[in-house]
Write a protein that holds these residues in place. Structure first.
Motif, PDB file in Angstrom:
ATOM      1  N   ALA A 140       0.833  -1.202   0.000  1.00  0.00           N
ATOM      2  CA  ALA A 140       0.000   0.000   0.000  1.00  0.00           C
ATOM      3  C   ALA A 140       0.862   1.244   0.000  1.00  0.00           C
ATOM      4  O   ALA A 140       1.827   1.356   0.760  1.00  0.00           O
ATOM      5  CB  ALA A 140      -0.924   0.011   1.212  1.00  0.00           C
ATOM      6  N   ARG A 141       0.529   2.184  -0.879  1.00  0.00           N
ATOM      7  CA  ARG A 141       1.118   3.514  -0.900  1.00  0.00           C
ATOM      8  C   ARG A 141      -0.033   4.517  -0.867  1.00  0.00           C
ATOM      9  O   ARG A 141      -1.178   4.135  -1.071  1.00  0.00           O
ATOM     10  CB  ARG A 141       1.993   3.703  -2.137  1.00  0.00           C
ATOM     11  N   TYR A 142       0.285   5.787  -0.618  1.00  0.00           N
ATOM     12  CA  TYR A 142      -0.801   6.727  -0.375  1.00  0.00           C
ATOM     13  C   TYR A 142      -0.582   8.057  -1.084  1.00  0.00           C
ATOM     14  O   TYR A 142       0.546   8.474  -1.343  1.00  0.00           O
ATOM     15  CB  TYR A 142      -0.948   6.983   1.130  1.00  0.00           C
ATOM     16  N   THR A 143      -1.695   8.686  -1.393  1.00  0.00           N
ATOM     17  CA  THR A 143      -1.690  10.055  -1.886  1.00  0.00           C
ATOM     18  C   THR A 143      -2.821  10.804  -1.176  1.00  0.00           C
ATOM     19  O   THR A 143      -3.645  10.200  -0.479  1.00  0.00           O
ATOM     20  CB  THR A 143      -1.883  10.107  -3.412  1.00  0.00           C
ATOM     21  N   PHE A 144      -2.859  12.117  -1.323  1.00  0.00           N
ATOM     22  CA  PHE A 144      -3.973  12.926  -0.838  1.00  0.00           C
ATOM     23  C   PHE A 144      -4.766  13.421  -2.043  1.00  0.00           C
ATOM     24  O   PHE A 144      -4.183  13.810  -3.058  1.00  0.00           O
ATOM     25  CB  PHE A 144      -3.471  14.136  -0.047  1.00  0.00           C
ATOM     26  N   ARG A 145      -6.106  13.429  -1.908  1.00  0.00           N
ATOM     27  CA  ARG A 145      -6.957  13.880  -3.008  1.00  0.00           C
ATOM     28  C   ARG A 145      -8.089  14.758  -2.480  1.00  0.00           C
ATOM     29  O   ARG A 145      -8.612  14.532  -1.387  1.00  0.00           O
ATOM     30  CB  ARG A 145      -7.559  12.695  -3.769  1.00  0.00           C
ATOM     31  N   ILE A 146      -8.461  15.757  -3.298  1.00  0.00           N
ATOM     32  CA  ILE A 146      -9.626  16.595  -3.035  1.00  0.00           C
ATOM     33  C   ILE A 146     -10.647  16.301  -4.129  1.00  0.00           C
ATOM     34  O   ILE A 146     -10.341  16.435  -5.316  1.00  0.00           O
ATOM     35  CB  ILE A 146      -9.254  18.086  -3.036  1.00  0.00           C
ATOM     36  N   GLY A 147     -11.837  15.893  -3.746  1.00  0.00           N
ATOM     37  CA  GLY A 147     -12.845  15.457  -4.705  1.00  0.00           C
ATOM     38  C   GLY A 147     -13.313  16.556  -5.627  1.00  0.00           C
ATOM     39  O   GLY A 147     -13.353  17.741  -5.258  1.00  0.00           O
ATOM     40  N   ALA A 148     -13.701  16.172  -6.829  1.00  0.00           N
ATOM     41  CA  ALA A 148     -14.097  17.135  -7.859  1.00  0.00           C
ATOM     42  C   ALA A 148     -15.338  17.931  -7.472  1.00  0.00           C
ATOM     43  O   ALA A 148     -15.542  19.053  -7.958  1.00  0.00           O
ATOM     44  CB  ALA A 148     -14.344  16.399  -9.181  1.00  0.00           C
ATOM     45  N   GLN A 149     -16.175  17.390  -6.619  1.00  0.00           N
ATOM     46  CA  GLN A 149     -17.419  18.069  -6.247  1.00  0.00           C
ATOM     47  C   GLN A 149     -17.263  18.950  -5.008  1.00  0.00           C
ATOM     48  O   GLN A 149     -18.241  19.561  -4.553  1.00  0.00           O
ATOM     49  CB  GLN A 149     -18.521  17.029  -6.016  1.00  0.00           C
ATOM     50  N   THR A 150     -16.061  19.028  -4.458  1.00  0.00           N
ATOM     51  CA  THR A 150     -15.821  19.857  -3.277  1.00  0.00           C
ATOM     52  C   THR A 150     -15.867  21.336  -3.673  1.00  0.00           C
ATOM     53  O   THR A 150     -15.417  21.712  -4.753  1.00  0.00           O
ATOM     54  CB  THR A 150     -14.450  19.535  -2.666  1.00  0.00           C
ATOM     55  N   THR A 151     -16.401  22.176  -2.796  1.00  0.00           N
ATOM     56  CA  THR A 151     -16.429  23.617  -3.072  1.00  0.00           C
ATOM     57  C   THR A 151     -15.205  24.301  -2.466  1.00  0.00           C
ATOM     58  O   THR A 151     -14.532  23.748  -1.590  1.00  0.00           O
ATOM     59  CB  THR A 151     -17.691  24.264  -2.480  1.00  0.00           C
ATOM     60  N   ALA A 152     -14.933  25.520  -2.948  1.00  0.00           N
ATOM     61  CA  ALA A 152     -13.802  26.288  -2.430  1.00  0.00           C
ATOM     62  C   ALA A 152     -13.945  26.534  -0.931  1.00  0.00           C
ATOM     63  O   ALA A 152     -12.964  26.443  -0.182  1.00  0.00           O
ATOM     64  CB  ALA A 152     -13.690  27.615  -3.176  1.00  0.00           C
ATOM     65  N   PHE A 292       3.476  18.341   5.348  1.00  0.00           N
ATOM     66  CA  PHE A 292       3.121  19.505   4.533  1.00  0.00           C
ATOM     67  C   PHE A 292       1.795  19.288   3.806  1.00  0.00           C
ATOM     68  O   PHE A 292       0.882  20.125   3.868  1.00  0.00           O
ATOM     69  CB  PHE A 292       4.240  19.787   3.535  1.00  0.00           C
ATOM     70  N   LEU A 293       1.663  18.157   3.133  1.00  0.00           N
ATOM     71  CA  LEU A 293       0.451  17.896   2.357  1.00  0.00           C
ATOM     72  C   LEU A 293      -0.755  17.663   3.258  1.00  0.00           C
ATOM     73  O   LEU A 293      -1.888  18.026   2.908  1.00  0.00           O
ATOM     74  CB  LEU A 293       0.665  16.696   1.441  1.00  0.00           C
ATOM     75  N   ASN A 294      -0.542  17.071   4.414  1.00  0.00           N
ATOM     76  CA  ASN A 294      -1.635  16.802   5.325  1.00  0.00           C
ATOM     77  C   ASN A 294      -2.308  18.090   5.801  1.00  0.00           C
ATOM     78  O   ASN A 294      -3.479  18.093   6.194  1.00  0.00           O
ATOM     79  CB  ASN A 294      -1.119  16.006   6.527  1.00  0.00           C
ATOM     80  N   GLY A 295      -1.571  19.198   5.734  1.00  0.00           N
ATOM     81  CA  GLY A 295      -2.129  20.484   6.136  1.00  0.00           C
ATOM     82  C   GLY A 295      -3.267  20.960   5.249  1.00  0.00           C
ATOM     83  O   GLY A 295      -4.014  21.866   5.642  1.00  0.00           O
ATOM     84  N   PHE A 296      -3.414  20.368   4.052  1.00  0.00           N
ATOM     85  CA  PHE A 296      -4.485  20.779   3.146  1.00  0.00           C
ATOM     86  C   PHE A 296      -5.796  20.054   3.432  1.00  0.00           C
ATOM     87  O   PHE A 296      -6.805  20.327   2.778  1.00  0.00           O
ATOM     88  CB  PHE A 296      -4.061  20.548   1.697  1.00  0.00           C
ATOM     89  N   GLY A 297      -5.788  19.131   4.375  1.00  0.00           N
ATOM     90  CA  GLY A 297      -7.035  18.483   4.789  1.00  0.00           C
ATOM     91  C   GLY A 297      -7.671  17.610   3.741  1.00  0.00           C
ATOM     92  O   GLY A 297      -8.880  17.355   3.792  1.00  0.00           O
ATOM     93  N   ALA A 298      -6.901  17.136   2.784  1.00  0.00           N
ATOM     94  CA  ALA A 298      -7.451  16.309   1.714  1.00  0.00           C
ATOM     95  C   ALA A 298      -7.646  14.871   2.192  1.00  0.00           C
ATOM     96  O   ALA A 298      -7.178  14.476   3.268  1.00  0.00           O
ATOM     97  CB  ALA A 298      -6.522  16.346   0.503  1.00  0.00           C
ATOM     98  N   MET A 299      -8.333  14.092   1.379  1.00  0.00           N
ATOM     99  CA  MET A 299      -8.625  12.704   1.739  1.00  0.00           C
ATOM    100  C   MET A 299      -7.425  11.808   1.428  1.00  0.00           C
ATOM    101  O   MET A 299      -6.904  11.804   0.319  1.00  0.00           O
ATOM    102  CB  MET A 299      -9.846  12.192   0.965  1.00  0.00           C
ATOM    103  N   LEU A 300      -7.001  11.035   2.422  1.00  0.00           N
ATOM    104  CA  LEU A 300      -5.930  10.071   2.215  1.00  0.00           C
ATOM    105  C   LEU A 300      -6.453   8.934   1.342  1.00  0.00           C
ATOM    106  O   LEU A 300      -7.487   8.328   1.646  1.00  0.00           O
ATOM    107  CB  LEU A 300      -5.453   9.533   3.555  1.00  0.00           C
ATOM    108  N   THR A 301      -5.771   8.657   0.243  1.00  0.00           N
ATOM    109  CA  THR A 301      -6.235   7.676  -0.741  1.00  0.00           C
ATOM    110  C   THR A 301      -5.146   6.657  -1.007  1.00  0.00           C
ATOM    111  O   THR A 301      -3.984   7.014  -1.223  1.00  0.00           O
ATOM    112  CB  THR A 301      -6.614   8.371  -2.061  1.00  0.00           C
ATOM    113  N   GLN A 302      -5.519   5.400  -1.007  1.00  0.00           N
ATOM    114  CA  GLN A 302      -4.551   4.328  -1.196  1.00  0.00           C
ATOM    115  C   GLN A 302      -4.239   4.103  -2.666  1.00  0.00           C
ATOM    116  O   GLN A 302      -5.118   4.144  -3.521  1.00  0.00           O
ATOM    117  CB  GLN A 302      -5.093   3.031  -0.586  1.00  0.00           C
ATOM    118  N   ARG A 303      -2.961   3.878  -2.938  1.00  0.00           N
ATOM    119  CA  ARG A 303      -2.511   3.423  -4.257  1.00  0.00           C
ATOM    120  C   ARG A 303      -1.719   2.140  -4.038  1.00  0.00           C
ATOM    121  O   ARG A 303      -0.853   2.085  -3.162  1.00  0.00           O
ATOM    122  CB  ARG A 303      -1.630   4.473  -4.943  1.00  0.00           C
TER     123      ARG A 303
END
Length: 333
Positions: A140-152, A292-303
Protein backbone atom coordinates in the motif's frame (compact mmCIF):
# COMPACT_ATOMS: atom_id res chain seq x y z
CA UNK A 1 -11.85 37.65 -2.50
CA UNK A 2 -13.95 35.01 -0.72
CA UNK A 3 -14.91 35.21 2.95
CA UNK A 4 -15.69 32.47 5.42
CA UNK A 5 -17.04 33.53 8.81
CA UNK A 6 -15.81 37.07 8.10
CA UNK A 7 -12.32 35.81 7.29
CA UNK A 8 -10.79 36.68 3.94
CA UNK A 9 -8.98 34.08 1.86
CA UNK A 10 -7.21 34.31 -1.49
CA UNK A 11 -9.47 33.58 -4.43
CA UNK A 12 -9.22 30.22 -6.13
CA UNK A 13 -8.27 31.08 -9.69
CA UNK A 14 -10.40 29.68 -12.49
CA UNK A 15 -8.83 29.02 -15.90
CA UNK A 16 -9.71 31.31 -18.77
CA UNK A 17 -10.92 28.39 -20.87
CA UNK A 18 -14.32 26.74 -20.57
CA UNK A 19 -14.72 24.80 -17.36
CA UNK A 20 -17.12 22.06 -18.40
CA UNK A 21 -16.05 18.51 -17.52
CA UNK A 22 -13.54 16.97 -19.89
CA UNK A 23 -15.08 14.03 -21.79
CA UNK A 24 -13.89 10.54 -20.90
CA UNK A 25 -11.15 9.20 -23.16
CA UNK A 26 -9.74 5.72 -23.67
CA UNK A 27 -6.58 6.31 -21.61
CA UNK A 28 -7.37 6.18 -17.87
CA UNK A 29 -4.73 8.74 -16.92
CA UNK A 30 -2.30 11.14 -18.50
CA UNK A 31 0.49 8.77 -17.51
CA UNK A 32 -0.97 6.08 -19.78
CA UNK A 33 -0.97 8.37 -22.82
CA UNK A 34 1.24 7.20 -25.70
CA UNK A 35 2.92 10.60 -26.08
CA UNK A 36 3.70 10.73 -22.35
CA UNK A 37 5.27 7.28 -22.37
CA UNK A 38 7.22 7.98 -25.58
CA UNK A 39 8.91 10.95 -23.90
CA UNK A 40 9.26 9.58 -20.36
CA UNK A 41 10.88 6.32 -21.55
CA UNK A 42 12.62 7.82 -24.59
CA UNK A 43 10.60 5.38 -26.73
CA UNK A 44 11.61 2.39 -24.62
CA UNK A 45 8.24 0.97 -23.60
CA UNK A 46 5.86 -1.78 -24.71
CA UNK A 47 2.20 -2.61 -24.34
CA UNK A 48 0.70 -5.88 -23.18
CA UNK A 49 -2.67 -6.34 -24.92
CA UNK A 50 -5.61 -8.74 -24.48
CA UNK A 51 -8.25 -9.00 -27.19
CA UNK A 52 -11.57 -10.80 -27.40
CA UNK A 53 -13.25 -11.24 -30.79
CA UNK A 54 -10.88 -8.64 -32.23
CA UNK A 55 -11.72 -6.05 -29.56
CA UNK A 56 -9.13 -4.79 -27.09
CA UNK A 57 -10.41 -5.54 -23.58
CA UNK A 58 -7.18 -5.01 -21.65
CA UNK A 59 -3.91 -3.12 -21.91
CA UNK A 60 -0.91 -2.57 -19.68
CA UNK A 61 2.09 -0.41 -20.62
CA UNK A 62 5.52 -1.09 -19.17
CA UNK A 63 8.97 0.45 -19.56
CA UNK A 64 12.23 -1.43 -20.02
CA UNK A 65 15.76 -0.27 -19.28
CA UNK A 66 19.22 -1.43 -18.28
CA UNK A 67 20.61 -0.45 -14.88
CA UNK A 68 24.15 -1.74 -14.96
CA UNK A 69 23.89 -5.53 -14.94
CA UNK A 70 20.18 -5.48 -14.32
CA UNK A 71 17.24 -5.53 -16.71
CA UNK A 72 14.45 -3.65 -14.97
CA UNK A 73 10.89 -2.49 -15.60
CA UNK A 74 10.10 0.39 -13.24
CA UNK A 75 7.96 3.52 -13.48
CA UNK A 76 9.51 6.01 -15.93
CA UNK A 77 10.58 9.47 -14.72
CA UNK A 78 7.68 11.75 -13.66
CA UNK A 79 5.24 8.91 -14.30
CA UNK A 80 3.40 8.50 -11.02
CA UNK A 81 1.11 5.55 -11.73
CA UNK A 82 0.43 2.97 -14.43
CA UNK A 83 -1.19 -0.45 -14.20
CA UNK A 84 -3.71 -2.39 -16.27
CA UNK A 85 -6.59 -0.80 -18.19
CA UNK A 86 -9.50 -3.23 -18.42
CA UNK A 87 -12.79 -2.79 -20.20
CA UNK A 88 -15.48 -3.42 -17.56
CA UNK A 89 -18.32 -5.92 -17.83
CA UNK A 90 -21.78 -5.86 -16.29
CA UNK A 91 -23.27 -8.52 -14.10
CA UNK A 92 -22.70 -9.87 -10.62
CA UNK A 93 -19.71 -8.96 -8.48
CA UNK A 94 -18.40 -12.48 -8.96
CA UNK A 95 -18.58 -12.14 -12.76
CA UNK A 96 -16.77 -8.79 -12.65
CA UNK A 97 -14.04 -10.20 -10.38
CA UNK A 98 -13.58 -13.20 -12.66
CA UNK A 99 -13.28 -10.87 -15.66
CA UNK A 100 -10.67 -8.67 -13.94
CA UNK A 101 -8.64 -11.66 -12.78
CA UNK A 102 -8.75 -13.31 -16.19
CA UNK A 103 -7.77 -10.24 -18.22
CA UNK A 104 -5.17 -9.02 -15.73
CA UNK A 105 -3.66 -12.50 -15.54
CA UNK A 106 -3.31 -12.62 -19.33
CA UNK A 107 -1.65 -9.19 -19.25
CA UNK A 108 0.76 -10.28 -16.51
CA UNK A 109 1.77 -13.31 -18.55
CA UNK A 110 3.00 -10.92 -21.27
CA UNK A 111 5.21 -8.87 -18.94
CA UNK A 112 8.94 -9.28 -19.53
CA UNK A 113 11.22 -11.65 -17.69
CA UNK A 114 13.42 -9.13 -15.89
CA UNK A 115 15.47 -8.75 -12.72
CA UNK A 116 13.12 -6.20 -11.19
CA UNK A 117 9.55 -5.12 -11.91
CA UNK A 118 7.74 -2.33 -10.06
CA UNK A 119 4.66 -0.22 -10.73
CA UNK A 120 2.27 1.87 -8.65
CA UNK A 121 -1.28 1.35 -9.87
CA UNK A 122 -3.73 4.11 -10.71
CA UNK A 123 -5.79 4.86 -7.55
CA UNK A 124 -8.98 3.77 -9.33
CA UNK A 125 -7.61 0.19 -9.28
CA UNK A 126 -8.88 -1.03 -5.93
CA UNK A 127 -7.36 -4.51 -5.85
CA UNK A 128 -4.21 -6.22 -7.09
CA UNK A 129 -5.37 -9.76 -6.45
CA UNK A 130 -4.32 -11.00 -9.88
CA UNK A 131 -0.75 -9.80 -9.24
CA UNK A 132 -0.66 -11.48 -5.83
CA UNK A 133 -1.88 -14.74 -7.38
CA UNK A 134 0.95 -14.52 -9.90
CA UNK A 135 3.65 -14.19 -7.25
CA UNK A 136 4.01 -10.41 -7.09
CA UNK A 137 4.33 -8.56 -3.80
CA UNK A 138 1.48 -6.10 -3.25
CA UNK A 139 1.96 -3.11 -0.95
CA UNK A 140 0.00 0.00 0.00
CA UNK A 141 1.12 3.51 -0.90
CA UNK A 142 -0.80 6.73 -0.38
CA UNK A 143 -1.69 10.05 -1.89
CA UNK A 144 -3.97 12.93 -0.84
CA UNK A 145 -6.96 13.88 -3.01
CA UNK A 146 -9.63 16.60 -3.04
CA UNK A 147 -12.85 15.46 -4.71
CA UNK A 148 -14.10 17.14 -7.86
CA UNK A 149 -17.42 18.07 -6.25
CA UNK A 150 -15.82 19.86 -3.28
CA UNK A 151 -16.43 23.62 -3.07
CA UNK A 152 -13.80 26.29 -2.43
CA UNK A 153 -15.38 27.08 0.94
CA UNK A 154 -15.23 23.43 1.95
CA UNK A 155 -11.56 23.20 0.94
CA UNK A 156 -10.72 26.32 2.95
CA UNK A 157 -12.44 24.93 6.07
CA UNK A 158 -10.51 21.66 5.73
CA UNK A 159 -7.11 23.38 5.74
CA UNK A 160 -5.35 23.40 9.08
CA UNK A 161 -4.78 26.80 10.64
CA UNK A 162 -1.07 26.92 9.82
CA UNK A 163 -1.70 26.25 6.12
CA UNK A 164 -4.46 28.87 5.99
CA UNK A 165 -2.21 31.45 7.64
CA UNK A 166 0.77 30.90 5.32
CA UNK A 167 -1.50 31.08 2.25
CA UNK A 168 -2.98 34.37 3.48
CA UNK A 169 0.48 35.75 4.23
CA UNK A 170 1.93 34.62 0.89
CA UNK A 171 -1.01 36.11 -1.02
CA UNK A 172 -0.17 39.53 0.43
CA UNK A 173 3.53 39.26 -0.38
CA UNK A 174 3.50 37.47 -3.74
CA UNK A 175 1.87 37.71 -7.15
CA UNK A 176 0.75 34.48 -8.83
CA UNK A 177 1.22 34.33 -12.60
CA UNK A 178 -0.46 31.66 -14.68
CA UNK A 179 1.01 29.87 -17.66
CA UNK A 180 4.67 30.44 -16.91
CA UNK A 181 6.86 29.84 -19.98
CA UNK A 182 8.45 26.37 -19.99
CA UNK A 183 11.99 27.70 -20.43
CA UNK A 184 11.59 30.09 -17.48
CA UNK A 185 10.33 27.27 -15.28
CA UNK A 186 13.14 24.92 -16.34
CA UNK A 187 15.86 27.55 -15.82
CA UNK A 188 14.43 28.35 -12.38
CA UNK A 189 14.22 24.65 -11.45
CA UNK A 190 17.81 23.95 -12.51
CA UNK A 191 19.15 27.07 -10.78
CA UNK A 192 17.56 26.00 -7.50
CA UNK A 193 19.04 22.52 -7.84
CA UNK A 194 22.48 24.01 -8.46
CA UNK A 195 22.13 26.28 -5.41
CA UNK A 196 21.55 23.15 -3.32
CA UNK A 197 24.32 21.15 -5.06
CA UNK A 198 21.80 18.64 -6.36
CA UNK A 199 21.23 17.06 -9.77
CA UNK A 200 17.96 16.55 -11.64
CA UNK A 201 16.57 13.20 -10.50
CA UNK A 202 14.26 12.98 -13.53
CA UNK A 203 16.88 13.73 -16.16
CA UNK A 204 17.10 17.21 -17.69
CA UNK A 205 16.13 16.12 -21.20
CA UNK A 206 13.12 14.04 -20.15
CA UNK A 207 11.79 16.75 -17.84
CA UNK A 208 12.27 19.46 -20.45
CA UNK A 209 10.52 17.46 -23.18
CA UNK A 210 7.60 16.45 -20.95
CA UNK A 211 7.04 20.04 -19.80
CA UNK A 212 7.00 21.34 -23.36
CA UNK A 213 4.69 18.48 -24.40
CA UNK A 214 2.04 18.90 -21.72
CA UNK A 215 2.00 22.68 -22.13
CA UNK A 216 1.69 22.45 -25.93
CA UNK A 217 -1.09 19.84 -25.63
CA UNK A 218 -2.90 21.94 -23.01
CA UNK A 219 -2.70 18.96 -20.67
CA UNK A 220 -0.85 20.92 -18.01
CA UNK A 221 0.35 24.33 -16.90
CA UNK A 222 3.12 26.06 -14.95
CA UNK A 223 2.31 28.54 -12.20
CA UNK A 224 4.82 31.05 -10.82
CA UNK A 225 4.92 33.19 -7.68
CA UNK A 226 6.80 36.50 -7.95
CA UNK A 227 8.11 38.58 -5.08
CA UNK A 228 9.56 42.06 -4.79
CA UNK A 229 11.18 43.40 -7.92
CA UNK A 230 9.37 40.87 -10.08
CA UNK A 231 11.64 38.03 -8.98
CA UNK A 232 10.37 34.48 -9.48
CA UNK A 233 10.57 32.77 -6.07
CA UNK A 234 8.45 29.60 -6.52
CA UNK A 235 6.86 27.58 -9.30
CA UNK A 236 4.76 24.44 -9.68
CA UNK A 237 3.87 22.21 -12.60
CA UNK A 238 0.36 20.73 -12.84
CA UNK A 239 -0.92 18.15 -15.34
CA UNK A 240 -4.41 16.76 -15.87
CA UNK A 241 -6.49 14.20 -17.68
CA UNK A 242 -10.22 13.57 -17.89
CA UNK A 243 -10.68 12.93 -14.17
CA UNK A 244 -7.86 14.47 -12.13
CA UNK A 245 -5.29 17.24 -11.90
CA UNK A 246 -1.91 16.18 -10.50
CA UNK A 247 0.71 18.13 -8.57
CA UNK A 248 3.74 17.04 -10.60
CA UNK A 249 6.66 19.42 -9.98
CA UNK A 250 7.64 22.29 -7.72
CA UNK A 251 10.67 24.41 -6.94
CA UNK A 252 11.36 27.46 -4.81
CA UNK A 253 14.34 29.66 -4.11
CA UNK A 254 16.03 29.33 -0.75
CA UNK A 255 14.92 32.79 0.33
CA UNK A 256 11.30 32.44 -0.80
CA UNK A 257 8.25 33.07 1.38
CA UNK A 258 7.44 29.97 3.46
CA UNK A 259 3.94 29.87 1.99
CA UNK A 260 4.90 30.33 -1.65
CA UNK A 261 4.30 26.72 -2.74
CA UNK A 262 1.16 26.47 -0.59
CA UNK A 263 -0.25 29.54 -2.35
CA UNK A 264 0.48 28.01 -5.77
CA UNK A 265 -1.16 24.74 -4.74
CA UNK A 266 -4.21 26.69 -3.54
CA UNK A 267 -4.37 28.27 -6.99
CA UNK A 268 -4.04 24.83 -8.60
CA UNK A 269 -6.85 23.45 -6.46
CA UNK A 270 -9.05 26.26 -7.75
CA UNK A 271 -8.26 25.34 -11.34
CA UNK A 272 -9.07 21.69 -10.68
CA UNK A 273 -12.41 22.46 -9.01
CA UNK A 274 -13.37 24.86 -11.82
CA UNK A 275 -12.78 22.06 -14.30
CA UNK A 276 -14.70 19.57 -12.14
CA UNK A 277 -11.52 17.56 -11.63
CA UNK A 278 -10.18 15.78 -8.56
CA UNK A 279 -6.99 17.41 -7.27
CA UNK A 280 -4.30 14.79 -6.59
CA UNK A 281 -1.33 15.84 -4.46
CA UNK A 282 0.54 12.92 -6.01
CA UNK A 283 1.82 11.05 -3.00
CA UNK A 284 4.63 11.53 -0.52
CA UNK A 285 7.85 9.71 0.25
CA UNK A 286 8.89 11.04 3.66
CA UNK A 287 7.38 12.38 6.90
CA UNK A 288 8.09 16.04 6.13
CA UNK A 289 6.23 15.88 2.80
CA UNK A 290 3.38 14.03 4.50
CA UNK A 291 3.15 16.74 7.16
CA UNK A 292 3.12 19.50 4.53
CA UNK A 293 0.45 17.90 2.36
CA UNK A 294 -1.64 16.80 5.32
CA UNK A 295 -2.13 20.48 6.14
CA UNK A 296 -4.48 20.78 3.15
CA UNK A 297 -7.04 18.48 4.79
CA UNK A 298 -7.45 16.31 1.71
CA UNK A 299 -8.62 12.70 1.74
CA UNK A 300 -5.93 10.07 2.22
CA UNK A 301 -6.23 7.68 -0.74
CA UNK A 302 -4.55 4.33 -1.20
CA UNK A 303 -2.51 3.42 -4.26
CA UNK A 304 -1.33 -0.17 -4.64
CA UNK A 305 2.23 -1.06 -5.55
CA UNK A 306 3.12 -4.31 -7.30
CA UNK A 307 6.65 -5.66 -7.56
CA UNK A 308 8.67 -8.75 -8.25
CA UNK A 309 12.44 -9.11 -8.04
CA UNK A 310 14.97 -11.78 -8.86
CA UNK A 311 17.09 -13.29 -6.07
CA UNK A 312 20.36 -11.69 -7.24
CA UNK A 313 18.73 -8.28 -7.52
CA UNK A 314 17.25 -8.57 -4.03
CA UNK A 315 20.64 -9.52 -2.57
CA UNK A 316 22.26 -6.55 -4.28
CA UNK A 317 19.57 -4.17 -3.03
CA UNK A 318 19.83 -5.50 0.54
CA UNK A 319 23.62 -5.11 0.52
CA UNK A 320 23.34 -1.59 -0.91
CA UNK A 321 20.93 -0.56 1.85
CA UNK A 322 23.21 -1.98 4.55
CA UNK A 323 26.14 -0.02 3.16
CA UNK A 324 24.15 3.21 2.78
CA UNK A 325 25.29 4.81 6.10
CA UNK A 326 28.95 4.18 5.25
CA UNK A 327 28.50 5.77 1.84
CA UNK A 328 27.76 9.08 3.51
CA UNK A 329 31.43 9.15 4.48
CA UNK A 330 32.76 7.61 1.27
CA UNK A 331 31.02 9.44 -1.58
CA UNK A 332 33.27 7.95 -4.26
CA UNK A 333 32.24 4.35 -3.55
Amino acid sequence: MTTINDRTLPDLEAPAAAVSPVPVRAAPSIFHERWWLDIATQDNWKLAVVKRNGEVIGEMPYAMQRMGLWRVSHLPPLTRTLGPVIKPVTGSAARQLHHRLDVTGRLIEQLPDCDSFFQVLDPRIHDALAFALHGYTVSARYTFRIGAQTTADEVWKQLNSKTRNVIRSASRALTVVSDLAPEEFIAFYEANLAARSRSNAYGEEVMRDLIHAFVERKAGTLLGAYGQGGKLVAAVGLVWDHQAMYYLLSSRSQDSHSGSVSLLLWTGIGRALARKLTFDFDGFSNPSTFSFLNGFGAMLTQRLGVERHGTSYLLMRTLKRKLAPARDFAPNL
